[in-house]
Scaffold this active site. Structure first.
Site, PDB file in Angstrom:
ATOM      1  N   TYR A   2      -3.522   3.550   2.071  1.00  0.00           N
ATOM      2  CA  TYR A   2      -4.541   3.154   1.097  1.00  0.00           C
ATOM      3  C   TYR A   2      -3.907   2.222   0.076  1.00  0.00           C
ATOM      4  O   TYR A   2      -2.705   2.308  -0.205  1.00  0.00           O
ATOM      5  CB  TYR A   2      -5.127   4.369   0.371  1.00  0.00           C
ATOM      6  CG  TYR A   2      -5.975   5.265   1.245  1.00  0.00           C
ATOM      7  CD1 TYR A   2      -7.320   4.995   1.457  1.00  0.00           C
ATOM      8  CD2 TYR A   2      -5.419   6.384   1.859  1.00  0.00           C
ATOM      9  CE1 TYR A   2      -8.096   5.815   2.264  1.00  0.00           C
ATOM     10  CE2 TYR A   2      -6.183   7.207   2.670  1.00  0.00           C
ATOM     11  CZ  TYR A   2      -7.523   6.911   2.870  1.00  0.00           C
ATOM     12  OH  TYR A   2      -8.290   7.721   3.668  1.00  0.00           O
ATOM     13  N   THR A   3      -4.725   1.347  -0.490  1.00  0.00           N
ATOM     14  CA  THR A   3      -4.263   0.435  -1.530  1.00  0.00           C
ATOM     15  C   THR A   3      -4.904   0.806  -2.857  1.00  0.00           C
ATOM     16  O   THR A   3      -6.131   0.791  -2.968  1.00  0.00           O
ATOM     17  CB  THR A   3      -4.621  -1.027  -1.200  1.00  0.00           C
ATOM     18  OG1 THR A   3      -4.087  -1.375   0.071  1.00  0.00           O
ATOM     19  CG2 THR A   3      -4.057  -1.967  -2.257  1.00  0.00           C
ATOM     20  N   HIS A  47       0.824  -1.198   0.000  1.00  0.00           N
ATOM     21  CA  HIS A  47       0.000   0.000   0.000  1.00  0.00           C
ATOM     22  C   HIS A  47       0.860   1.250   0.000  1.00  0.00           C
ATOM     23  O   HIS A  47       2.096   1.178   0.064  1.00  0.00           O
ATOM     24  CB  HIS A  47      -0.934   0.008   1.217  1.00  0.00           C
ATOM     25  CG  HIS A  47      -0.220  -0.015   2.526  1.00  0.00           C
ATOM     26  ND1 HIS A  47       0.087  -1.205   3.189  1.00  0.00           N
ATOM     27  CD2 HIS A  47       0.273   0.971   3.315  1.00  0.00           C
ATOM     28  CE1 HIS A  47       0.717  -0.926   4.314  1.00  0.00           C
ATOM     29  NE2 HIS A  47       0.853   0.382   4.427  1.00  0.00           N
ATOM     30  N   CYS A  87      -8.648  -8.533   5.970  1.00  0.00           N
ATOM     31  CA  CYS A  87      -8.510  -7.090   6.061  1.00  0.00           C
ATOM     32  C   CYS A  87      -9.889  -6.477   6.274  1.00  0.00           C
ATOM     33  O   CYS A  87     -10.784  -6.627   5.442  1.00  0.00           O
ATOM     34  CB  CYS A  87      -7.876  -6.519   4.787  1.00  0.00           C
ATOM     35  SG  CYS A  87      -7.502  -4.749   4.915  1.00  0.00           S
TER      36      CYS A  87
END
Length: 278
Positions: free
Chosen positions: A97-98, A80, A252
């Site tokens: 954030y990814t 990320h 996740c």
């Protein structure tokens, strides 16, 4: 007549430029050369917002330009980036954030962001407009993936925790040399909360037998054939690969969900080596 000739020359120039970009990209990938990424793990770099697509009342896709049309972000699969912004009080905030794009997506990267009313970084994204810049640093993360390292991945995702799962799934499924199967359980509160649903359903239709997704809703609509409530051990047994040395379960989601899923997996016989939490 001169105007027409000028337009013809301009169109020809644009056409040549587009062909050059395509040929350059094909050459770089076919030659096996590793493109140098744009990220810096130690210093924040600025990327320009070039498109904002509203997906729902509180979810939007943000597209950021890279320096050139053939540039790549340089983010390893499953890792990320750190994004820096300011909250409603003007104080600096940094959050991971990814991206939902891969390095095969040249010249840009996308972030699908759910903006929460009280979220500090949510405020920053809510205020962003096309032409603004986002400060980004990376890559970050412990996940390392090589094609074929496991026979199958089970995935337990909740809310915006779908983004690293989506990135990993896309990378696996779009690689013709990777035969890994992906089995996803994706939990949300309401139907409207489901992120990337169209993209996930398209993957399930395009790769039958290799990718499955089972949706779980805490507050389902009237006509609903998915899971109801919270993710249970029975759901995991039915929709994820059984414990084995050649599988791994990725998880996740919100902290309470991650804690509950870890307990479920332990009780079902998944060893620590078979589990990974983003």
């Amino acid at each position: 007549m001169e105007l027409l000739e000028t337009l013809d020359v301009q169109m020809l120039a644009i056409g040549v430029a587009v062909v050059a970009v395509v040929i350059g990209a094909v050459y770089l990938f076919s030659s096996g050369k590793k493109l140098r990424g744009c990220l810096d793990p130690e210093n924040f770099k600025q990327f320009k917002l070039v498109k904002r697509t509203q997906l729902s009342h509180n979810v939007a896709k943000f597209t950021f330009a890279l320096p050139t049309p053939t540039s790549v972000l340089g983010l390893p699969i499953g890792q990320h980036i750190s994004c820096r912004g300011k909250d409603s009080q003007g104080e600096e905030v940094v959050k991971p954030y990814t991206p939902t794009t891969l390095d095969s997506d040249l010249g840009h990267f996308d972030l699908v962001i759910k903006m929460y009313p009280q979220g500090r970084m949510s405020h920053h994204f809510r205020e962003m407009r096309v032409g603004d810049y986002l400060a980004v640093k990376g890559p970050k993360g412990r996940f390392k993936y090589q094609p074929g390292q496991v026979r199958a991945f089970g995935m337990l995702a909740g809310g915006s925790g779908i983004t690293p799962m989506f990135q990993v799934a896309i990378a696996i499924l779009e690689n013709p040399n990777d035969k890994t199967n992906v089995l996803l359980i994706y939990a949300n509160v309401t139907y409207e909360d489901i992120l990337l649903k169209e993209e996930l359903d398209n993957l399930a239709a395009k790769y039958p037998g290799r990718f499955t997704v089972y949706y779980v809703l805490n507050q389902p609509p009237g006509a609903w054939n998915g899971g109801v409530g919270f993710v249970t051990q029975d759901m995991i047994k039915a929709h994820c690969p059984a414990p084995a040395a050649d599988i791994q379960i990725l998880r996740c989601g919100p902290p309470p969900m991650n804690k509950a899923m870890a307990a479920h997996l332990d009780e079902l016989g998944y060893t620590p080596a078979m589990q990974f939490q983003f």
